[in-house]
Design an enzyme around this catalytic site. Structure first.
Site, PDB file in Angstrom:
ATOM      1  N   ASP A 101      10.442  27.650  70.263  1.00 47.77           N
ATOM      2  CA  ASP A 101      11.461  27.684  71.594  1.00 47.77           C
ATOM      3  C   ASP A 101      11.719  26.322  71.936  1.00 47.77           C
ATOM      4  OD1 ASP A 101       8.920  26.580  72.091  1.00 47.77           O
ATOM      5  OD2 ASP A 101       8.403  28.447  73.341  1.00 47.77           O
ATOM      6  N   HIS A 116      38.756   8.932  50.926  1.00 51.17           N
ATOM      7  CA  HIS A 116      39.042   9.499  52.058  1.00 51.17           C
ATOM      8  C   HIS A 116      40.169   9.142  52.815  1.00 51.17           C
ATOM      9  CE1 HIS A 116      37.150   6.338  54.344  1.00 51.17           C
ATOM     10  NE2 HIS A 116      36.217   6.425  53.427  1.00 51.17           N
ATOM     11  N   HIS A 176      41.274   9.521  61.974  1.00 54.67           N
ATOM     12  CA  HIS A 176      41.375  10.462  62.591  1.00 54.67           C
ATOM     13  C   HIS A 176      41.431  10.252  64.054  1.00 54.67           C
ATOM     14  CE1 HIS A 176      37.068   9.647  63.635  1.00 54.67           C
ATOM     15  NE2 HIS A 176      36.830   9.460  62.295  1.00 54.67           N
ATOM     16  N   ARG A 229      32.805  -0.370  54.230  1.00 48.76           N
ATOM     17  CA  ARG A 229      33.899   0.454  55.287  1.00 48.76           C
ATOM     18  C   ARG A 229      33.955  -0.292  56.358  1.00 48.76           C
ATOM     19  NH1 ARG A 229      32.051   5.493  55.081  1.00 48.76           N
ATOM     20  NH2 ARG A 229      30.836   5.467  56.922  1.00 48.76           N
TER      21      ARG A 229
END
Ligand code: GLY
Ligand code: MN
Ligand code: MN
Length: 428
Positions: free
Chosen positions: A32, A341, A345, A396
């Site tokens: 839960d 890639h 974006h 990158r």
């Protein structure tokens, strides 16, 4: 700001419409225990309301453009367990709405609100169960009235709304600058603390410390990739020792009022680039700088990527990782072995934000106050044909760039990219 957006959206809708947007739901993680609640970006954009179990309804032609929210009622018993709720009155007043009703009355009230509307705008496919409910309300109205008063047309709201979200207003830009600054501080903190002997987990902790103490959730799971883990594009395990003489690639950002930053930096674990690391790094940095410079009104989105690919290709030939002419390599897309890639974006309430990249099959012309990432990279595999000193290097460099009237604004330049500046920061 939110009222202005709702009015703007209503102005764009076809006559006799009703617009329906639901909040996100709470999602169980296990047992839960819940995942941290994250509001649906479209709902947040239109309301600023950060609770689950809510539905916004806009009816442009009813009573001078009616704006209605269904939400949870105040409930002292539940609030003792789960925290405060805005409640009906609070929501109406704080969010500048005309009316608010209990979310539990949605099934009873909504069919009536659709009466005399010809078309329903909603986020088709966002939540198939909610789509079913919308269809059910409309069918219920049709059966009750046995008349022509039920809407006939279902229209995807996505296009109208996402075009609005693509161009950022000054309030949004303020939040994105702040998200950029805090994420930059987090990257600087990781650089400053990095030492041989540490693990990817140690650096993840430094990033999350900086986000958390600024009250910002991460905008996505951080990537902390030592050595050739950087070659796994979505590496998120972040649990291995860092290589003493290797690089570490960190891709991490945070959210301010839902607005994301998205930064990548790559740096040497021991604080000093080797000759081979530096040589590859300089190529990626040069590509990034040239690509950022394309983020100007009048350029098209693809100019950013094609510029990056050209500079990367030139660099790969200089490093003798590719042979032949630049044009021939570009034509054959040989860079794709090392760069698979795209270069960026849209960025906003979503990390990969909404908005079309093409219009009628053509790359979209850039406009002031669009925000895009610019993130070229090189990932050098372990192929037998690759000189040993280049194998496993993954680099990158990613910044968040706002298109302005003039020079691009870099929202994330508080964390350095130049080799000397990174080495100085790590020494300090
Ligand atoms: N961090 C996700 C991306 O760079 O697109
Ligand atoms: Mn990105
Ligand atoms: Mn990123």
């Amino acid at each position: 700001m939110f009222a202005r957006r709702r009015r703007h959206l209503m102005d764009l809708a076809e006559p006799n419409s009703i617009i329906i947007v639901a909040s996100a739901r709470e999602v169980l993680r296990n047992g839960d225990a819940y995942f941290p609640f994250r509001q649906d970006s479209d709902f947040l954009y239109l309301t600023g309301f950060n609770e689950p179990d809510a539905v916004l309804v806009l009816i442009p032609e009813r009573d001078g453009a009616q704006q209605i929210l269904f939400c949870r009622e105040r409930d002292p018993e539940r609030e003792r367990w789960d925290g405060p709720r805005l409640g009906l009155e609070g929501a109406r007043e704080t969010l500048g709405l005309d009316d608010s009703y209990p979310i539990t009355d949605l099934d009873d009230i909504l069919p009536g609100l659709m009466e005399n509307c010809e078309r329903i705008y909603h986020l088709v496919g966002r939540d198939p169960a909610f789509d079913q409910r919308i269809m059910g309300w409309r069918n219920q109205l049709q059966q009750q009235k046995r008349s022509m008063s039920a809407p006939e047309e279902f229209i995807a709201l996505d296009h109208l709304l996402h075009e609005l979200r693509l161009i950022k207003c000054s309030e949004e830009i303020k939040r994105m600058r702040k998200a950029g600054k805090i994420a930059a501080d987090a990257h600087k903190r990781a650089m400053a603390h990095c030492r041989p002997g540490m693990t990817e987990t140690d650096l993840t902790a430094e990033l999350l410390y900086e986000f958390t103490r600024n009250g910002c959730p991460p905008s996505y799971l951080p990537i902390v990739a030592g050595g050739d883990h950087a070659l796994i594009l979505h590496y998120i395990n972040n649990d291995q020792p860092l290589p003493d003489d290797g690089l570490v690639l960190i891709d991490a950002g945070c959210e301010v009022d839902g607005y994301a930053s998205d930064i990548t930096r790559t740096f040497p674990v021991n604080g000093t680039f080797s000759d081979a690391q530096r040589a590859v790094y300089e190529v990626v940095l040069k590509a990034q700088q040239a690509a950022i410079d394309q983020a100007r009104p009048g350029k098209v989105f693809d100019d950013i990527h094609s510029t990056a690919c050209r500079v990367l290709t030139e660099g790969l030939i200089e490093l003798e990782l590719l042979s032949g002419s630049v044009e021939e390599n570009l034509e054959q897309q040989h860079y794709r072995r090392f760069y698979m890639h795209k270069t960026g974006h849209w960025l906003g309430l979503d990390v990969h934000d909404v908005g079309d990249y093409q219009i009628e099959g053509q790359s979209r012309v850039l406009e002031k106050n669009m925000v895009t990432t610019v993130e070229p990279a090189l990932y050098i595999d372990h192929g037998d044909d690759i000189p040993a000193h280049f194998r496993g290097i993954g680099i990158r460099i990613e910044d968040d760039i706002r298109v302005t009237d003039g020079d691009p604004e870099n929202l994330t330049d508080a964390v350095p990219t130049a080799v000397d500046a990174i080495e100085a920061l790590m020494r300090g």
